[in-house]
Motif scaffolding. Structure first.
Motif, mmCIF file in Angstrom:
data_model
loop_
_atom_site.group_PDB
_atom_site.id
_atom_site.type_symbol
_atom_site.label_atom_id
_atom_site.label_comp_id
_atom_site.label_asym_id
_atom_site.label_seq_id
_atom_site.Cartn_x
_atom_site.Cartn_y
_atom_site.Cartn_z
ATOM 1 N N ALA B 13 22.287 29.601 38.701
ATOM 2 C CA ALA B 13 21.297 28.511 38.752
ATOM 3 C C ALA B 13 20.231 28.741 37.684
ATOM 4 O O ALA B 13 19.850 27.814 36.956
ATOM 5 N N ILE B 14 19.758 29.974 37.560
ATOM 6 C CA ILE B 14 18.720 30.273 36.563
ATOM 7 C C ILE B 14 19.257 30.004 35.163
ATOM 8 O O ILE B 14 18.616 29.330 34.347
ATOM 9 N N ALA B 15 20.462 30.503 34.889
ATOM 10 C CA ALA B 15 21.028 30.354 33.540
ATOM 11 C C ALA B 15 21.227 28.881 33.186
ATOM 12 O O ALA B 15 20.860 28.426 32.099
ATOM 13 N N GLU B 16 21.800 28.138 34.123
ATOM 14 C CA GLU B 16 22.055 26.720 33.833
ATOM 15 C C GLU B 16 20.765 25.945 33.646
ATOM 16 O O GLU B 16 20.683 25.040 32.800
ATOM 17 N N GLU B 17 19.755 26.294 34.401
ATOM 18 C CA GLU B 17 18.490 25.561 34.281
ATOM 19 C C GLU B 17 17.735 25.933 33.006
ATOM 20 O O GLU B 17 17.071 25.090 32.415
ATOM 21 N N ILE B 18 17.844 27.186 32.570
ATOM 22 C CA ILE B 18 17.215 27.548 31.282
ATOM 23 C C ILE B 18 17.916 26.790 30.156
ATOM 24 O O ILE B 18 17.273 26.286 29.232
ATOM 25 N N GLU B 19 19.244 26.685 30.259
ATOM 26 C CA GLU B 19 19.980 25.946 29.221
ATOM 27 C C GLU B 19 19.626 24.463 29.231
ATOM 28 O O GLU B 19 19.526 23.830 28.186
ATOM 29 N N ARG B 20 19.419 23.948 30.414
ATOM 30 C CA ARG B 20 19.104 22.518 30.550
ATOM 31 C C ARG B 20 17.681 22.210 30.114
ATOM 32 O O ARG B 20 17.401 21.167 29.549
ATOM 33 N N ASP B 21 16.756 23.144 30.418
ATOM 34 C CA ASP B 21 15.331 22.912 30.170
ATOM 35 C C ASP B 21 14.709 24.215 29.690
ATOM 36 O O ASP B 21 14.428 25.110 30.486
ATOM 37 N N PRO B 22 14.472 24.339 28.388
ATOM 38 C CA PRO B 22 13.974 25.613 27.842
ATOM 39 C C PRO B 22 12.579 25.993 28.334
ATOM 40 O O PRO B 22 12.151 27.124 28.118
ATOM 41 N N SER B 23 11.883 25.071 29.018
ATOM 42 C CA SER B 23 10.572 25.469 29.540
ATOM 43 C C SER B 23 10.707 26.339 30.794
ATOM 44 O O SER B 23 9.738 26.924 31.270
ATOM 45 N N VAL B 24 11.936 26.437 31.323
ATOM 46 C CA VAL B 24 12.180 27.322 32.471
ATOM 47 C C VAL B 24 12.225 28.769 31.997
ATOM 48 O O VAL B 24 12.867 29.079 30.989
ATOM 49 N N PHE B 25 11.540 29.646 32.690
ATOM 50 C CA PHE B 25 11.631 31.076 32.373
ATOM 51 C C PHE B 25 11.395 31.910 33.622
ATOM 52 O O PHE B 25 10.830 31.434 34.601
ATOM 53 N N VAL B 26 11.882 33.148 33.568
ATOM 54 C CA VAL B 26 11.747 34.073 34.690
ATOM 55 C C VAL B 26 10.654 35.071 34.348
ATOM 56 O O VAL B 26 10.570 35.551 33.206
ATOM 57 N N ILE B 27 9.803 35.377 35.315
ATOM 58 C CA ILE B 27 8.765 36.376 35.091
ATOM 59 C C ILE B 27 8.686 37.291 36.309
ATOM 60 O O ILE B 27 8.742 36.818 37.441
ATOM 61 N N GLY B 28 8.620 38.591 36.060
ATOM 62 C CA GLY B 28 8.525 39.530 37.170
ATOM 63 C C GLY B 28 8.774 40.957 36.730
ATOM 64 O O GLY B 28 8.984 41.239 35.550
ATOM 65 N N GLU B 29 8.761 41.822 37.722
ATOM 66 C CA GLU B 29 8.899 43.251 37.463
ATOM 67 C C GLU B 29 10.381 43.595 37.256
ATOM 68 O O GLU B 29 11.202 43.314 38.127
ATOM 69 N N ASP B 30 10.702 44.169 36.119
ATOM 70 C CA ASP B 30 12.065 44.647 35.818
ATOM 71 C C ASP B 30 13.115 43.535 35.803
ATOM 72 O O ASP B 30 14.287 43.787 36.018
ATOM 73 N N VAL B 31 12.693 42.310 35.551
ATOM 74 C CA VAL B 31 13.666 41.208 35.537
ATOM 75 C C VAL B 31 14.420 41.110 34.208
ATOM 76 O O VAL B 31 15.421 40.411 34.114
ATOM 77 N N GLY B 32 13.931 41.792 33.179
ATOM 78 C CA GLY B 32 14.468 41.639 31.833
ATOM 79 C C GLY B 32 15.725 42.449 31.582
ATOM 80 O O GLY B 32 16.747 42.274 32.257
ATOM 81 N N GLU B 33 15.648 43.347 30.628
ATOM 82 C CA GLU B 33 16.831 44.085 30.192
ATOM 83 C C GLU B 33 17.531 44.788 31.353
ATOM 84 O O GLU B 33 18.749 44.860 31.398
ATOM 85 N N SER B 34 16.738 45.284 32.306
ATOM 86 C CA SER B 34 17.349 46.049 33.404
ATOM 87 C C SER B 34 17.980 45.127 34.459
ATOM 88 O O SER B 34 18.720 45.588 35.315
ATOM 89 N N GLY B 35 17.686 43.836 34.428
ATOM 90 C CA GLY B 35 18.383 42.894 35.299
ATOM 91 C C GLY B 35 17.906 42.845 36.735
ATOM 92 O O GLY B 35 18.564 42.250 37.590
ATOM 93 N N GLY B 36 16.758 43.449 36.998
ATOM 94 C CA GLY B 36 16.198 43.360 38.344
ATOM 95 C C GLY B 36 16.705 44.464 39.246
ATOM 96 O O GLY B 36 17.804 44.977 39.078
ATOM 97 N N VAL B 37 15.884 44.807 40.232
ATOM 98 C CA VAL B 37 16.221 45.945 41.087
ATOM 99 C C VAL B 37 17.457 45.641 41.931
ATOM 100 O O VAL B 37 18.194 46.533 42.319
#
Lengths: 339, 327
Positions: B13-37
């Motif tokens: 859902a996150i990936a498809e929505e970022i592709e659909r609307d580039p204003s969508v983004f994820v923000i949080g602790e360790d959500v980036g390269e490490s892919g979340g806890v």
């Protein structure tokens, strides 16, 4: 990265015309607040008022440097910031009177007033509440390559909130385009600064996060303007945030009705001599040859504008009681208010 | 067989929505390269980069505040709160700021933000990493509250939540994450699921069990056991708590006349109380027996497995309460 002191007013680049414009903006804040206090006493304003009187040079000096695309968050003492940014006093009074013609259609009052066209993202009823929000606007500007800048006004008291420290750290880490403007009026509500923090200068907190902290005479509109120019340029260039501490004083209590008996008489008298309108008017007379008529005109223009604004606001309709059910959500469900 | 987990649904859902609307983004602790806890955002940083998977310091109030501010100037943030328990550190930004912004500005501003909150126990996660806090948020006007129980619902509801113009609290039960850190599953197309539309998970005639998140699985197992004994359970998954599908609840009670509500949150003041009130207000004449609530016992969640199992609602307790209810 040590905190430094902004130079006191030397009047750089301020012509008589520009000076009178700045004075008029400060006078508009002063008189707006004085009239609001009277109108509240007359029963026209049902809610809280936290008058900005005495701090006008801070708001006007900061806002004068900003561009239209920039955004601001404010505090419970937000009228000055809003007028400094160019808001319409008529719609502000209408909001204070809880009328539908007000900025928030009577749903916000003093503590939540906004002007979206001016990028004024709101006064805030929570001490420190606007700081992370300004940080988020700055983050969005950074992420999208916008050259807009966010400004967060707050007080010495708010600099003890976690929201301040969390946002300072993130803003420095990400080099966000933001100005943290601490208007230090020496009191966090009823508590003097020396009883709520060890440091004398809030600006000294900036180096701990890796950003410059600047102390400036917050009652000197030109000095505030000069340090703001440097900070805004730094932010727009992608070099990150600055903490500006404007040293100032509120002439009245924390809120309208607070007699402020916790402040020594001598201290109040000392600061009254440094009234930013008084000192700037004197400066305009001696350094820019402003005539008595020039200064009287400023006052008279302001008073006329405010009386027109008040008259307009008084004519605005009261909301319907059922309007309370609107705007809980952007979207309703099946045409009904969401329960 | 399709390999499509709850985490896959959220990630897709996150990936498809970022592709659909580039204003969508994820923000949080360790959500980036490490892919979340919990590995939910795994792989997204490689696809979309830091600008869309924004890693933060451990500063919950600052993170949610940043999302609110970004939302006010055109962003569509999805916040990940690693454990819902940590949301208390951000409560001012959620409750005093995001939830009220549209209202107190007279409709002039809105906060299109999703706060993904990892909720519930995953076994001995203890008192500060296991709570089910949905009732804290359902009580706040201005917030929508979503609680998906399956991979498909997680995907379809998260798509709707991201597109929603209001702040949405999106609960993800950590007990429903499967194969943490494992390879991504199959991409399954799921349409947006509208909020306020519940789902009959199992048809039955003797009792309606309303349940959601992990507890829904226990309710289904209990229903299997009870079927053997000749008790027919209907199971209703509301999927979203605010808005709540009151019509769907009534339709089920028209068939069964009995109601049991099961959730992992403590019974006292839990959202089950609200569901019970809906039934009493809307369907009093349909009820043939008192409403029963099965929630956690009113204690903090203990660490010892034997104690944890005792405090939380499971298959046995749900089945036992249904037996008493239909007697």
């Amino acid at each position: 990265m040590n905190s430094s002191t902004g130079s006191t007013s030397t009047g750089i680049s301020v012509t008589l015309e520009k000076g009178l414009e700045l004075l008029e903006r400060m006078m508009l804040i002063r008189r707006f607040e004085e009239r609001a206090a009277q109108l509240r006493a007359e029963g026209l304003i049902p809610g809280f008022l936290h008058p900005y009187i005495g701090q006008e040079a801070s708001a006007v000096g900061i806002c004068d440097v900003l561009s239209p695309q920039d955004v601001l968050t404010s505090t419970h003492r937000g009228h000055g910031h809003m007028i400094g940014r160019g808001a319409d006093p008529a719609r502000m009074y209408a909001e204070l009177f809880a009328r539908v013609g007000g900025y928030n259609q009577g749903k916000g009052g003093s503590l939540h007033m906004i002007d979206t066209e001016l990028g004024f993202l709101g006064a805030n009823g929570i001490v420190g509440g606007g700081i992370p929000i300004a940080g988020g606007a700055a983050l969005q500007f950074k992420r999208t390559g916008s050259d807009a800048v966010a400004v967060s006004f707050f007080g010495d008291g708010a600099s003890n909130e976690g929201s301040f420290h969390e946002t300072m750290n993130m803003a420095a880490l990400w080099k966000l385009p933001i100005l943290f403007v601490c208007e230090n009026n020496l009191y966090g509500e009823f508590t003097r600064q020396s009883e709520h923090m060890v440091l004398k200068d809030v600006a000294d907190r900036a180096p701990a996060y890796g950003m410059p902290g600047v102390v400036v005479d917050g009652n000197d509109v030109i000095a505030v303007r000069e340090v703001t120019k440097v900070a805004v340029e730094r932010a727009r260039n992608g070099d990150g945030p600055t903490l500006i501490e404007t040293k100032t004083y509120r002439h009245r209590g924390h809120f309208e009705g607070d007699m402020a008996k916790y402040r020594p008489k001598e201290e109040v008298e000392e600061w009254m001599k440094r009234d930013p309108l008084l000192t700037f008017s004197t400066w305009l007379s001696t350094e820019r040859d402003a005539s008595k008529a020039d200064l009287a005109d400023v006052r008279s223009r302001v008073d006329t504008r405010l009386e027109v604004a008040i008259a307009w606001a008084k004519e605005q309709a009261h909301p319907l009681a059922e309007d309370a059910l609107n705007h809980v959500y952007v979207e309703s469900f099946n045409g009904e208010a969401l329960r | 067989m399709t390999n499509f987990t709850y985490a896959d649904g959220i990630r897709q859902a996150i990936a498809e929505e970022i592709e659909r609307d580039p204003s969508v983004f994820v923000i949080g602790e360790d959500v980036g390269e490490s892919g979340g806890v919990f590995g939910v955002t795994k792989g997204l940083w490689d696809r979309f980069g830091s600008n869309h998977l924004w890693d933060t310091p451990i500063s919950e109030e600052g993170i949610v505040g940043a999302a609110v501010g970004a939302a006010l100037v055109g962003g569509k943030p999805i916040v990940e709160i690693m454990f819902g328990d940590f949301s208390f550190l951000a409560m001012d930004m959620i409750v005093n700021q995001a939830a009220k912004t549209h209202y107190m500005t007279g409709g002039n501003l809105s906060v299109p933000m999703v706060v993904r909150m990892v909720t519930g126990t995953a076994g001995s996660t203890g008192a500060q990493h296991s709570q089910s806090l949905e009732a804290f948020f359902t009580q706040v006007p201005g917030l929508k509250v979503v609680a998906p129980s399956t991979a498909e619902d997680a995907k379809g509801l998260l798509i709707s939540a991201i597109r929603d113009p209001d702040p949405v609290i999106f609960f993800e039960h950590k007990g429903l994450y499967v194969g943490r850190g494992g390879p991504a599953g199959d991409v399954v197309k799921v349409d947006p699921i509208p909020m306020g539309v519940g789902k009959i998970v199992r048809e039955g005639s003797d009792v309606t069990i309303v349940s959601y998140l992990k507890t829904l699985e226990y309710a289904q197992k209990a229903a299997d056991e009870l079927a053997v004994e000749g008790i027919s359970c209907e199971i209703f998954d509301p999927r979203t708590l605010v808005p709540f599908d009151r019509a769907g609840l009534r339709a089920s009670l028209e068939k069964t006349g009995r109601l049991l509500i099961a959730h992992e949150a403590p019974t006292r003041g839990g959202f089950g109380a609200e569901i019970a009130a809906f039934a009493a207000e809307d369907c009093f004449e349909l009820l043939r027996a008192p409403i029963v609530r099965v929630g956690a016992r009113n204690t903090p969640i203990p660490y010892a497995p034997i104690m944890e199992k005792y405090t939380l609602p499971g298959v046995a307790r749900i089945a036992e309460e249904v037996r008493k209810l239909v007697k």
